[in-house]
Design a protein around this motif. Structure first.
Motif, PDB file in Angstrom:
ATOM      1  N   ILE A   1     -11.935 114.158 -55.739  1.00 36.28           N
ATOM      2  CA  ILE A   1     -11.305 112.839 -55.846  1.00 36.28           C
ATOM      3  C   ILE A   1      -9.796 113.087 -55.764  1.00 36.28           C
ATOM      4  O   ILE A   1      -9.236 113.804 -56.598  1.00 36.28           O
ATOM      5  N   SER A   2      -9.168 112.528 -54.745  1.00 40.76           N
ATOM      6  CA  SER A   2      -7.723 112.742 -54.595  1.00 40.76           C
ATOM      7  C   SER A   2      -6.962 111.453 -54.810  1.00 40.76           C
ATOM      8  O   SER A   2      -7.350 110.393 -54.316  1.00 40.76           O
ATOM      9  N   TYR A   3      -5.885 111.614 -55.564  1.00 39.06           N
ATOM     10  CA  TYR A   3      -4.919 110.530 -55.760  1.00 39.06           C
ATOM     11  C   TYR A   3      -4.318 110.214 -54.386  1.00 39.06           C
ATOM     12  O   TYR A   3      -4.070 111.126 -53.589  1.00 39.06           O
ATOM     13  N   ILE A   4      -4.062 108.955 -54.127  1.00 41.94           N
ATOM     14  CA  ILE A   4      -3.580 108.521 -52.814  1.00 41.94           C
ATOM     15  C   ILE A   4      -2.248 109.193 -52.424  1.00 41.94           C
ATOM     16  O   ILE A   4      -1.920 109.283 -51.241  1.00 41.94           O
ATOM     17  N   ASN A   5      -1.499 109.699 -53.426  1.00 47.90           N
ATOM     18  CA  ASN A   5      -0.225 110.391 -53.163  1.00 47.90           C
ATOM     19  C   ASN A   5      -0.498 111.791 -52.620  1.00 47.90           C
ATOM     20  O   ASN A   5      -0.255 112.807 -53.274  1.00 47.90           O
ATOM     21  N   CYS A   6      -1.058 111.857 -51.415  1.00 48.35           N
ATOM     22  CA  CYS A   6      -1.312 113.157 -50.769  1.00 48.35           C
ATOM     23  C   CYS A   6      -1.296 112.929 -49.262  1.00 48.35           C
ATOM     24  O   CYS A   6      -1.352 111.784 -48.796  1.00 48.35           O
ATOM     25  N   SER A   7      -1.242 114.006 -48.507  1.00 48.91           N
ATOM     26  CA  SER A   7      -1.160 113.882 -47.038  1.00 48.91           C
ATOM     27  C   SER A   7      -2.508 113.478 -46.440  1.00 48.91           C
ATOM     28  O   SER A   7      -3.558 113.615 -47.094  1.00 48.91           O
ATOM     29  N   ALA A   8      -2.488 113.052 -45.189  1.00 46.64           N
ATOM     30  CA  ALA A   8      -3.730 112.716 -44.477  1.00 46.64           C
ATOM     31  C   ALA A   8      -4.629 113.950 -44.414  1.00 46.64           C
ATOM     32  O   ALA A   8      -5.855 113.839 -44.518  1.00 46.64           O
ATOM     33  N   ALA A   9      -4.031 115.148 -44.279  1.00 47.50           N
ATOM     34  CA  ALA A   9      -4.827 116.374 -44.185  1.00 47.50           C
ATOM     35  C   ALA A   9      -5.572 116.646 -45.496  1.00 47.50           C
ATOM     36  O   ALA A   9      -6.715 117.101 -45.482  1.00 47.50           O
ATOM     37  N   VAL A  10      -4.936 116.353 -46.637  1.00 49.53           N
ATOM     38  CA  VAL A  10      -5.624 116.524 -47.929  1.00 49.53           C
ATOM     39  C   VAL A  10      -6.668 115.419 -48.106  1.00 49.53           C
ATOM     40  O   VAL A  10      -7.770 115.655 -48.607  1.00 49.53           O
ATOM     41  N   LYS A  11      -6.354 114.216 -47.637  1.00 50.68           N
ATOM     42  CA  LYS A  11      -7.358 113.138 -47.714  1.00 50.68           C
ATOM     43  C   LYS A  11      -8.608 113.537 -46.923  1.00 50.68           C
ATOM     44  O   LYS A  11      -9.742 113.308 -47.358  1.00 50.68           O
ATOM     45  N   ALA A  12      -8.390 114.190 -45.777  1.00 47.07           N
ATOM     46  CA  ALA A  12      -9.520 114.593 -44.938  1.00 47.07           C
ATOM     47  C   ALA A  12     -10.394 115.640 -45.637  1.00 47.07           C
ATOM     48  O   ALA A  12     -11.563 115.807 -45.287  1.00 47.07           O
ATOM     49  N   LEU A  13      -9.833 116.347 -46.630  1.00 44.30           N
ATOM     50  CA  LEU A  13     -10.608 117.341 -47.390  1.00 44.30           C
ATOM     51  C   LEU A  13     -11.235 116.723 -48.644  1.00 44.30           C
ATOM     52  O   LEU A  13     -11.842 117.417 -49.455  1.00 44.30           O
ATOM     53  N   SER A  14     -11.044 115.421 -48.832  1.00 40.15           N
ATOM     54  CA  SER A  14     -11.468 114.750 -50.069  1.00 40.15           C
ATOM     55  C   SER A  14     -12.704 113.879 -49.831  1.00 40.15           C
ATOM     56  O   SER A  14     -12.982 113.481 -48.707  1.00 40.15           O
ATOM     57  N   THR A  24      -6.225 105.457 -56.738  1.00 41.35           N
ATOM     58  CA  THR A  24      -4.838 105.210 -57.127  1.00 41.35           C
ATOM     59  C   THR A  24      -4.824 105.150 -58.653  1.00 41.35           C
ATOM     60  O   THR A  24      -5.888 105.208 -59.295  1.00 41.35           O
ATOM     61  N   SER A  25      -3.648 104.930 -59.218  1.00 38.10           N
ATOM     62  CA  SER A  25      -3.608 104.888 -60.688  1.00 38.10           C
ATOM     63  C   SER A  25      -4.306 103.637 -61.217  1.00 38.10           C
ATOM     64  O   SER A  25      -4.697 103.589 -62.367  1.00 38.10           O
ATOM     65  N   SER A  26      -4.486 102.618 -60.364  1.00 36.86           N
ATOM     66  CA  SER A  26      -5.121 101.401 -60.882  1.00 36.86           C
ATOM     67  C   SER A  26      -6.648 101.407 -60.757  1.00 36.86           C
ATOM     68  O   SER A  26      -7.299 100.610 -61.429  1.00 36.86           O
ATOM     69  N   ASN A  27      -7.223 102.277 -59.927  1.00 33.72           N
ATOM     70  CA  ASN A  27      -8.693 102.258 -59.833  1.00 33.72           C
ATOM     71  C   ASN A  27      -9.337 103.602 -60.186  1.00 33.72           C
ATOM     72  O   ASN A  27     -10.562 103.735 -60.134  1.00 33.72           O
ATOM     73  N   ALA A  28      -8.538 104.608 -60.540  1.00 38.92           N
ATOM     74  CA  ALA A  28      -9.072 105.962 -60.755  1.00 38.92           C
ATOM     75  C   ALA A  28     -10.153 105.987 -61.841  1.00 38.92           C
ATOM     76  O   ALA A  28     -11.226 106.571 -61.651  1.00 38.92           O
ATOM     77  N   GLU A  29      -9.881 105.316 -62.962  1.00 37.32           N
ATOM     78  CA  GLU A  29     -10.853 105.348 -64.065  1.00 37.32           C
ATOM     79  C   GLU A  29     -12.172 104.713 -63.624  1.00 37.32           C
ATOM     80  O   GLU A  29     -13.252 105.263 -63.854  1.00 37.32           O
ATOM     81  N   LYS A  30     -12.069 103.568 -62.953  1.00 34.55           N
ATOM     82  CA  LYS A  30     -13.265 102.851 -62.489  1.00 34.55           C
ATOM     83  C   LYS A  30     -14.077 103.729 -61.522  1.00 34.55           C
ATOM     84  O   LYS A  30     -15.306 103.777 -61.591  1.00 34.55           O
ATOM     85  N   ILE A  31     -13.385 104.431 -60.643  1.00 40.32           N
ATOM     86  CA  ILE A  31     -14.063 105.285 -59.660  1.00 40.32           C
ATOM     87  C   ILE A  31     -14.731 106.466 -60.350  1.00 40.32           C
ATOM     88  O   ILE A  31     -15.907 106.763 -60.106  1.00 40.32           O
ATOM     89  N   ILE A  32     -14.026 107.121 -61.258  1.00 40.47           N
ATOM     90  CA  ILE A  32     -14.599 108.289 -61.951  1.00 40.47           C
ATOM     91  C   ILE A  32     -15.840 107.876 -62.744  1.00 40.47           C
ATOM     92  O   ILE A  32     -16.838 108.593 -62.777  1.00 40.47           O
ATOM     93  N   ARG A  33     -15.813 106.704 -63.344  1.00 37.53           N
ATOM     94  CA  ARG A  33     -16.970 106.241 -64.129  1.00 37.53           C
ATOM     95  C   ARG A  33     -18.195 105.971 -63.252  1.00 37.53           C
ATOM     96  O   ARG A  33     -19.308 105.862 -63.751  1.00 37.53           O
TER      97      ARG A  33
END
Ligand code: 13P
Ligand code: SF4
Length: 313
Positions: free
Chosen positions: A115-128, A133-142
C-alpha cells in the motif's frame, strides 16, 4: 519559457481568459500560494484532487501542486494535456523512495501486499497494489484481510500513525516529509502556554511527538473542516501554512498560528509547492508547457493501484 514578472499584467485576469480559451480546469492544493488558490476552479487535498481529475470534462488540466499530483491526473487522463507550472516541483517523500531500491525492499517480503501513499513516483505506484492518501488510508487498510502482510511506503510517520490507529502491523519504508518532520515540540508547547485555548491541528506526516500533542489529526481537508466547525477560536496549525488562507476565508475572526519549525528558517513552507507562482502558471497556460508525459506501459501499471484506491475510498 518564463520571461520575468510583468508588473503591468493582471495575472488573475489573464489566467481566467486562458482558462476559457483552452477549456482548462485549474486544480490547486492547499499548500499553493494564496493568489493561485484564488484563481483555481477546485482546491483540495490529494484524494479530492485525484477524484476531480478523474471526473473532469476539461480538455486541459492545469495542476497547481507538485509533480506526483499532476502525474496522477495524467495517469487518469492519458488523452488530456496536464500542465504543471514548474516540473521541478517535487516532493521529499517521492524523492526519498527510488523505484529500484523500493523493488529490492519489496523482494524481501514476497507475500506482502504494497500500500503506497500517493506521495510517490509513477514507477513506485507501478510496484504497488493499492494507493492511498492521508484521508482514506485507514479505511483502505481496514478492508485488507487480517492475515495479509502489508508493506506501507514511503512515509514512516503516516505508517506509524496508521499502525496505532488500526492495530495492524505493517512493514514501513523509512521515508519522511522534510516539512512535517521539522516542527518543534518545544515551540508548540510555548505557543500553547501563550494561547491556552488554542487547539493543535496536525497532519499525520508529523512526527509522533507532535501528533501526541494534537487535538485533531487528519488530511489537509480534514484539518480545514475541523478548524471551521470547532467552537474554539484559536488554532496551532502543524502542517504547511498555505492552508491558513482557506481557514481565514472560511472562518474569519478565528486565529490560526503556524506551528514553528525547529530552527529559525521558513522550512515549514514546502519548497516544492512554493516553486509554482502566478507568473509560471500564466506562462504554462499561454505556452501549453511544461506538460506531464508518461510512457504508456508505466502509466497502465500505475493506473491499476490508483483505480483500486478510488474504488475503496
Ligand atoms: P493531503 O492529501 O492531506 O492534502 O496531503 C498532501 C501532502 O503532500 C501533505 O504534505
Ligand atoms: Fe511532499 Fe512534504 Fe511538500 Fe507534502 S509538504 S508535497 S509531503 S515535501
Amino acid at each position: 519559457m518564463t520571461t520575468g514578472l510583468d508588473l503591468d499584467l493582471d495575472y488573475a485576469q489573464e489566467i481566467g481568459a486562458l482558462k476559457k480559451q483552452l477549456n482548462a480546469v485549474i486544480l490547486a492544493h492547499y499548500y499553493q500560494e494564496s493568489e493561485i488558490q484564488d484563481v483555481a476552479d477546485f482546491i483540495g487535498d490529494s484524494l479530492q484532487l485525484s477524484q476531480q481529475a478523474a471526473k473532469t470534462n476539461a480538455e486541459v488540466i492545469v495542476f497547481a501542486g507538485v509533480h506526483f499530483m499532476a502525474e496522477v491526473a495524467k495517469i487518469l487522463n492519458p488523452g488530456k494535456q496536464v500542465l504543471l507550472p514548474d516540473l521541478k516541483a517535487g516532493c521529499s517523500l517521492a524523492e526519498g523512495c527510488p523505484a529500484d531500491l523500493f523493488a529490492l525492499f519489496k523482494k524481501k517480503y514476497p507475500n506482502h501486499i504494497v500500500i503506497s501513499y500517493i506521495n510517490c513516483s509513477a514507477a513506485v505506484k507501478a510496484l504497488s497494489d493499492i494507493i492511498c492518501t492521508s484521508s482514506n488510508a485507514e479505511k483502505i487498510i481496514r478492508q485488507i484481510p487480517a492475515e495479509q502482510g502489508i508493506i506501507f511506503a514511503p512515509d514512516q510517520n503516516l505508517g506509524r500513525f496508521l499502525i496505532r490507529k488500526t492495530g495492524r502491523e505493517m512493514v514501513l519504508w523509512p521515508g519522511s516529509c522534510q516539512v512535517h518532520a521539522i516542527f518543534s515540540e518545544k515551540k508548540i508547547m510555548q505557543l500553547k502556554v501563550q494561547h491556552p485555548g488554542a487547539l493543535v491541528l496536525a497532519h499525520p506526516e508529523c512526527e509522533e511527538s507532535i501528533l501526541k500533542m494534537a487535538d485533531h489529526i487528519g488530511s489537509t481537508t480534514s484539518i480545514l473542516k475541523f478548524a471551521v466547525s470547532s467552537p474554539a477560536k484559536e488554532f496551532i496549525i502543524a502542517t504547511e501554512p498555505g492552508i491558513i488562507h482557506q481557514m481565514e476565508k472560511e472562518a474569519p475572526g478565528k486565529v490560526f498560528i503556524p506551528a514553528p519549525p525547529d530552527s529559525n528558517c521558513a522550512c515549514n513552507e514546502c519548497p516544492h509547492m512554493k516553486l509554482n507562482t502566478m507568473e509560471k502558471l500564466y506562462e504554462a497556460m499561454k505556452n501549453r508547457t511544461p506538460e506531464i508525459i508518461i510512457e504508456e506501459a508505466l502509466r497502465f501499471r500505475a493506473l491499476q493501484p490508483i483505480e483500486r484506491m478510488l474504488a475503496m475510498s
